[in-house]
Write an enzyme that holds these catalytic residues in place. Structure first.
Site, PDB file in Angstrom:
ATOM      1  N   ASP A   1       0.616   3.836   5.971  1.00 23.05           N
ATOM      2  CA  ASP A   1       0.870   3.503   4.569  1.00 23.05           C
ATOM      3  C   ASP A   1       0.565   4.680   3.639  1.00 23.05           C
ATOM      4  OD1 ASP A   1       1.819   0.948   4.827  1.00 23.05           O
ATOM      5  OD2 ASP A   1      -0.147   0.009   4.743  1.00 23.05           O
TER       6      ASP A   1
ATOM      7  N   ARG B   1      20.519  -6.066  -2.497  1.00 23.35           N
ATOM      8  CA  ARG B   1      20.715  -7.503  -2.779  1.00 23.35           C
ATOM      9  C   ARG B   1      20.470  -7.814  -4.249  1.00 23.35           C
ATOM     10  NH1 ARG B   1      18.607  -7.842   2.452  1.00 23.35           N
ATOM     11  NH2 ARG B   1      16.445  -8.089   1.799  1.00 23.35           N
TER      12      ARG B   1
ATOM     13  N   GLY C   1      -7.971  20.642  19.387  1.00 21.23           N
ATOM     14  CA  GLY C   1      -7.602  22.036  19.168  1.00 21.23           C
ATOM     15  C   GLY C   1      -7.813  22.960  20.345  1.00 21.23           C
ATOM     16  N   GLY C   2      -8.167  22.422  21.511  1.00 22.51           N
ATOM     17  CA  GLY C   2      -8.338  23.284  22.675  1.00 22.51           C
ATOM     18  C   GLY C   2      -9.774  23.735  22.899  1.00 22.51           C
ATOM     19  N   GLN C   3     -10.655  23.472  21.944  1.00 19.88           N
ATOM     20  CA  GLN C   3     -12.072  23.790  22.120  1.00 19.88           C
ATOM     21  C   GLN C   3     -12.784  22.491  22.450  1.00 19.88           C
ATOM     22  OE1 GLN C   3     -13.172  26.821  22.011  1.00 19.88           O
ATOM     23  NE2 GLN C   3     -11.464  27.875  21.031  1.00 19.88           N
TER      24      GLN C   3
ATOM     25  N   GLN D   1       0.775  -1.239   0.000  1.00 17.02           N
ATOM     26  CA  GLN D   1       0.000   0.000   0.000  1.00 17.02           C
ATOM     27  C   GLN D   1       0.810   1.294   0.000  1.00 17.02           C
ATOM     28  OE1 GLN D   1      -3.318   2.410   2.653  1.00 17.02           O
ATOM     29  NE2 GLN D   1      -3.032   0.276   3.116  1.00 17.02           N
TER      30      GLN D   1
ATOM     31  N   ASN E   1       9.484   0.370  -2.193  1.00 16.44           N
ATOM     32  CA  ASN E   1       9.241   0.161  -0.752  1.00 16.44           C
ATOM     33  C   ASN E   1       9.464  -1.307  -0.393  1.00 16.44           C
ATOM     34  OD1 ASN E   1       6.693  -0.486  -2.070  1.00 16.44           O
ATOM     35  ND2 ASN E   1       5.785  -0.589  -0.037  1.00 16.44           N
ATOM     36  N   PHE E   2      10.616  -1.811  -0.848  1.00 17.28           N
ATOM     37  CA  PHE E   2      11.003  -3.175  -0.468  1.00 17.28           C
ATOM     38  C   PHE E   2      11.504  -3.184   0.965  1.00 17.28           C
ATOM     39  CE2 PHE E   2      11.943  -3.624  -5.152  1.00 17.28           C
ATOM     40  CZ  PHE E   2      10.885  -4.474  -5.391  1.00 17.28           C
ATOM     41  N   ALA E   3      11.649  -4.386   1.495  1.00 11.56           N
ATOM     42  CA  ALA E   3      12.252  -4.522   2.812  1.00 11.56           C
ATOM     43  C   ALA E   3      13.667  -3.947   2.758  1.00 11.56           C
ATOM     44  CB  ALA E   3      12.294  -5.998   3.192  1.00 11.56           C
TER      45      ALA E   3
ATOM     46  N   LYS F   1      11.045  -5.059   8.963  1.00 10.43           N
ATOM     47  CA  LYS F   1       9.937  -4.959   8.004  1.00 10.43           C
ATOM     48  C   LYS F   1       8.770  -4.348   8.772  1.00 10.43           C
ATOM     49  CE  LYS F   1      11.064  -8.776   4.971  1.00 10.43           C
ATOM     50  NZ  LYS F   1      10.565  -9.899   4.200  1.00 10.43           N
ATOM     51  N   VAL F   2       8.043  -3.471   8.148  1.00 11.50           N
ATOM     52  CA  VAL F   2       6.994  -2.763   8.895  1.00 11.50           C
ATOM     53  C   VAL F   2       5.700  -2.674   8.096  1.00 11.50           C
ATOM     54  CG1 VAL F   2       6.358  -0.470   9.775  1.00 11.50           C
ATOM     55  CG2 VAL F   2       8.581  -1.433  10.343  1.00 11.50           C
ATOM     56  N   TYR F   3       4.586  -2.887   8.799  1.00 18.15           N
ATOM     57  CA  TYR F   3       3.256  -2.727   8.216  1.00 18.15           C
ATOM     58  C   TYR F   3       2.516  -1.588   8.922  1.00 18.15           C
ATOM     59  CZ  TYR F   3       4.025  -7.150   5.825  1.00 18.15           C
ATOM     60  OH  TYR F   3       4.516  -8.126   5.017  1.00 18.15           O
ATOM     61  N   GLU F   4       1.416  -1.203   8.306  1.00 15.22           N
ATOM     62  CA  GLU F   4       0.590  -0.074   8.772  1.00 15.22           C
ATOM     63  C   GLU F   4       0.486   0.067  10.291  1.00 15.22           C
ATOM     64  OE1 GLU F   4      -1.392   2.396   7.089  1.00 15.22           O
ATOM     65  OE2 GLU F   4      -1.699   3.047   9.142  1.00 15.22           O
TER      66      GLU F   4
HETATM   67  N1  CAO Z   1      11.936  -9.810  -9.356  1.00 13.81           N
HETATM   68  C1  CAO Z   1      12.638 -10.575  -8.490  1.00 13.81           C
HETATM   69  N2  CAO Z   1      12.579 -10.451  -7.177  1.00 13.81           N
HETATM   70  C2  CAO Z   1      11.729  -9.517  -6.688  1.00 13.81           C
HETATM   71  C3  CAO Z   1      10.952  -8.692  -7.511  1.00 13.81           C
HETATM   72  C4  CAO Z   1      11.080  -8.872  -8.919  1.00 13.81           C
HETATM   73  N3  CAO Z   1      10.391  -8.126  -9.793  1.00 13.81           N
HETATM   74  N4  CAO Z   1      10.229  -7.879  -6.746  1.00 13.81           N
HETATM   75  C5  CAO Z   1      10.513  -8.179  -5.479  1.00 13.81           C
HETATM   76  N5  CAO Z   1      11.428  -9.169  -5.416  1.00 13.81           N
HETATM   77  C6  CAO Z   1      12.030  -9.781  -4.238  1.00 13.81           C
HETATM   78  C7  CAO Z   1      12.799  -8.829  -3.401  1.00 13.81           C
HETATM   79  O1  CAO Z   1      14.045  -8.526  -3.954  1.00 13.81           O
HETATM   80  C8  CAO Z   1      12.912  -9.606  -2.095  1.00 13.81           C
HETATM   81  O2  CAO Z   1      13.948 -10.534  -2.181  1.00 13.81           O
HETATM   82  P1  CAO Z   1      15.087 -10.725  -1.035  1.00 13.81           P
HETATM   83  O3  CAO Z   1      14.318 -11.070   0.210  1.00 13.81           O
HETATM   84  O4  CAO Z   1      15.923 -11.808  -1.554  1.00 13.81           O
HETATM   85  O5  CAO Z   1      15.787  -9.427  -0.897  1.00 13.81           O
HETATM   86  C9  CAO Z   1      11.595 -10.377  -2.073  1.00 13.81           C
HETATM   87  O6  CAO Z   1      11.020 -10.221  -3.376  1.00 13.81           O
HETATM   88  C10 CAO Z   1      10.595  -9.921  -1.053  1.00 13.81           C
HETATM   89  O7  CAO Z   1      10.509  -8.512  -1.005  1.00 13.81           O
HETATM   90  P2  CAO Z   1      10.140  -7.817   0.371  1.00 13.81           P
HETATM   91  O8  CAO Z   1      11.063  -8.342   1.450  1.00 13.81           O
HETATM   92  O9  CAO Z   1      10.111  -6.349   0.185  1.00 13.81           O
HETATM   93  O10 CAO Z   1       8.643  -8.354   0.584  1.00 13.81           O
HETATM   94  P3  CAO Z   1       7.982  -9.004   1.871  1.00 13.81           P
HETATM   95  O11 CAO Z   1       6.652  -9.446   1.422  1.00 13.81           O
HETATM   96  O12 CAO Z   1       8.846 -10.004   2.531  1.00 13.81           O
HETATM   97  O13 CAO Z   1       7.848  -7.753   2.882  1.00 13.81           O
HETATM   98  C11 CAO Z   1       7.085  -5.550   3.503  1.00 13.81           C
HETATM   99  C12 CAO Z   1       6.818  -6.820   2.689  1.00 13.81           C
HETATM  100  C13 CAO Z   1       6.040  -4.539   3.122  1.00 13.81           C
HETATM  101  C14 CAO Z   1       7.005  -5.856   4.994  1.00 13.81           C
HETATM  102  C15 CAO Z   1       8.502  -5.009   3.168  1.00 13.81           C
HETATM  103  O14 CAO Z   1       8.621  -4.861   1.784  1.00 13.81           O
HETATM  104  C16 CAO Z   1       8.830  -3.688   3.871  1.00 13.81           C
HETATM  105  O15 CAO Z   1       9.150  -3.647   5.050  1.00 13.81           O
HETATM  106  N6  CAO Z   1       8.768  -2.586   3.102  1.00 13.81           N
HETATM  107  C17 CAO Z   1       9.118  -1.271   3.608  1.00 13.81           C
HETATM  108  C18 CAO Z   1       8.042  -0.728   4.489  1.00 13.81           C
HETATM  109  C19 CAO Z   1       6.706  -0.672   3.811  1.00 13.81           C
HETATM  110  O16 CAO Z   1       6.528  -0.133   2.748  1.00 13.81           O
HETATM  111  N7  CAO Z   1       5.702  -1.199   4.500  1.00 13.81           N
HETATM  112  C20 CAO Z   1       4.321  -0.979   4.122  1.00 13.81           C
HETATM  113  C21 CAO Z   1       3.740  -2.075   3.388  1.00 13.81           C
HETATM  114  S1  CAO Z   1       2.012  -1.846   3.296  1.00 13.81           S
HETATM  115  O17 CAO Z   1       1.460  -2.189   4.806  1.00 13.81           O
END
Ligand code: CAO
Length: 424
Positions: free
Chosen positions: A167, A103, A246-248, A16, A95-97, A135-138
């Site tokens: 998000d 990597r 807002g204080g009101q 998201q 917004n990958f991990a 890694k972080v979610y909403e």
């Molecule tokens: N081709 C090949 N590999 C791909 C690819 C593609 N087109 N797109 C993604 N990948 C791979 C990534 O390189 C990663 O591989 P490695 O683990 O080997 O580095 C793998 O897919 C998984 O990607 P990810 O770790 O980003 O995905 P996840 O589902 O494990 O985690 C999330 C998801 C959201 C927790 C993480 O991406 C994150 O912390 N993002 C930053 C914060 C964020 O945006 N959070 C909000 C998400 S919405 O609530």
């Protein structure tokens, strides 16, 4: 002409936070090229499925105005195509991990080498520091950014909000960073890295609660209900229920029909400036002059009684009648609108804030259009792309592959299974 016409965005986002950012860039006219894993795509395509076989609303509502290319960025040919995309694009959003892009072999240093004008925008859960690898979610962001500890009732647990401030809130912050960097590039000729941490974005939106944290040093927060109730404050900004920030003084009050309808409520603020009008409207004219009621500070220890009395009045009216009666007097009130009511609000469709979108797999669905209105850059909301719908088009039109070269790429397995014709 659209505001961002001519700007190419390599959209390496998923779920998201990132997609909300690139969707806005798309609405403003940028060519948003969503890069997705072959055969899989953005995980949200198949999450919270309501129509079997079709892309989910989760995906479609966050990915309007984009094109999709399937690309395995870990395979050699895939990396070659990704390098060409980086060369061609003005902005890369991801917004990958943490560490995922490195990597793959595409560190910020490498990306700059490929294209010194590119703006690389990233969302992570936390900024540099002890949590940077998480890694972080909403909801994690809502908790880490100070929103949850200050949301809810004093005697209940912390609460997350329905608005996706972690998000979508971070996506908005990132979007502003990107257009600012594009503006700077006009003068500097150089790209730069734009970073937004979800914790930081939530904190920015919870700024008034940090204000209150510091005010605590100077004594109790008098506009909080707990002050009037004689309950001592602790060391941290407390949860303030539905008190207005807002204080009101303000509260959510029951309206006619509340016994059956969970949303038959109104917000009601008793601003000092309109106190006398409130007294007249609710049939308590004596409060205008009565000691203990006439002046704002005197009312603070009676807010529960005052709002209970106002509620006796609001319970005789629907939330819309309360609005109709109070608005002419400038008394700030607001009906608690359900999502059903919003989805049926033709006024929102008229402004383009709500839109009906047609989709080849799922038919018509509702979405939120662009909430930012530019008078000289009209937004037309177009449906989200099917997975890999534009792979060939992007390879040939954007990257210039043709003939044997194109065949080499499409035959390599790096770009998934080529779709014969884009579905309409
Ligand atoms: N081709 C090949 N590999 C791909 C690819 C593609 N087109 N797109 C993604 N990948 C791979 C990534 O390189 C990663 O591989 P490695 O683990 O080997 O580095 C793998 O897919 C998984 O990607 P990810 O770790 O980003 O995905 P996840 O589902 O494990 O985690 C999330 C998801 C959201 C927790 C993480 O991406 C994150 O912390 N993002 C930053 C914060 C964020 O945006 N959070 C909000 C998400 S919405 O609530």
């Amino acid at each position: 002409m659209k505001a961002l016409e001519g700007i190419k965005v390599l959209d390496f986002t998923h779920v998201q936070s990132g997609p909300t950012c690139t969707q806005i860039l798309g609405w403003f006219g940028a060519d948003v090229i969503k890069v997705e894993r072959p055969g899989v795509g953005d995980a949200t395509r198949k999450q919270l499925i309501d129509v079997p076989g079709a892309d989910s609303l989760y995906f479609t509502m966050l990915n309007h105005n984009k094109r999709s290319i399937e690309l395995n960025s870990k395979n050699e040919t895939g990396k070659e195509v990704l390098t060409r995309l980086i060369e061609e694009c003005d902005v890369l959003v991801e917004n990958f991990a943490p560490g995922a892009l490195d990597r793959m072999g595409f560190s910020w240093e490498r990306i700059q080498e490929i294209n010194p004008r590119i703006i690389m925008a990233s969302i992570k859960g936390f900024g540099p520091g002890k949590y940077e690898d998480c890694k972080v979610y909403e909801n994690v962001a809502q908790c880490a950014g100070g929103s949850a500890s200050t949301t809810g009732f004093r005697d209940g647990p912390p609460l997350v909000t329905g608005a996706q401030i972690g998000d979508s809130g971070t996506g908005l912050h990132l979007c502003l960073g990107i257009v600012t960097a594009l503006f700077q590039r006009e003068k500097s000729g150089r790209g730069q890295k734009v970073s937004c941490a979800m914790q930081d974005s939530v904190l920015n939106l919870a700024r008034v609660k940090l204000r209150d944290q510091q005010r605590l040093d100077a004594g109790p927060l008098k506009e909080y209900s707990q002050f009037g109730e004689g309950i001592p404050f602790g060391e941290a900004t407390p949860r303030a229920g539905n008190d207005s920030g807002g204080g009101q003084p303000g509260r959510i009050l029951k309206c006619k029909g509340w016994e059956q309808d969970p949303n038959a409520y109104t917000y009601f603020i008793i601003q000092a400036a309109i106190w006398e009008k409130v007294c007249d409207v609710i049939g308590k004219p004596e409060w205008k002059t009565e000691e203990g009621y006439a002046k704002p500070p005197e009312r603070l220890d009676k807010l529960n009684h005052i709002f209970e009395t106002i509620e006796q009045w609001t319970m005789t009216k629907t939330k819309f009648e309360v609005m109709d009666i109070c608005n002419p007097h400038d008394i700030p009130v607001g009906p608690i609108l359900s999502m059903k009511e919003i989805a049926e609000d033709e006024g929102l469709f008229a402004t383009g804030t709500m839109v009906r979108v047609d989709h080849p797999e799922r038919g018509e669905y509702l979405s939120v259009g662009c909430p930012i209105k530019l008078s000289d850059s009209e937004v037309e909301v177009t449906r989200s792309p099917l997975l890999g719908e534009h792979t060939t088009e992007i390879l040939s039109e954007v990257l210039g592959y043709s003939g044997d070269e194109l065949e080499r790429i499409t035959g390599s397995g790096a770009v998934g299974e080529i779709k014969a014709e884009a579905a309409e």
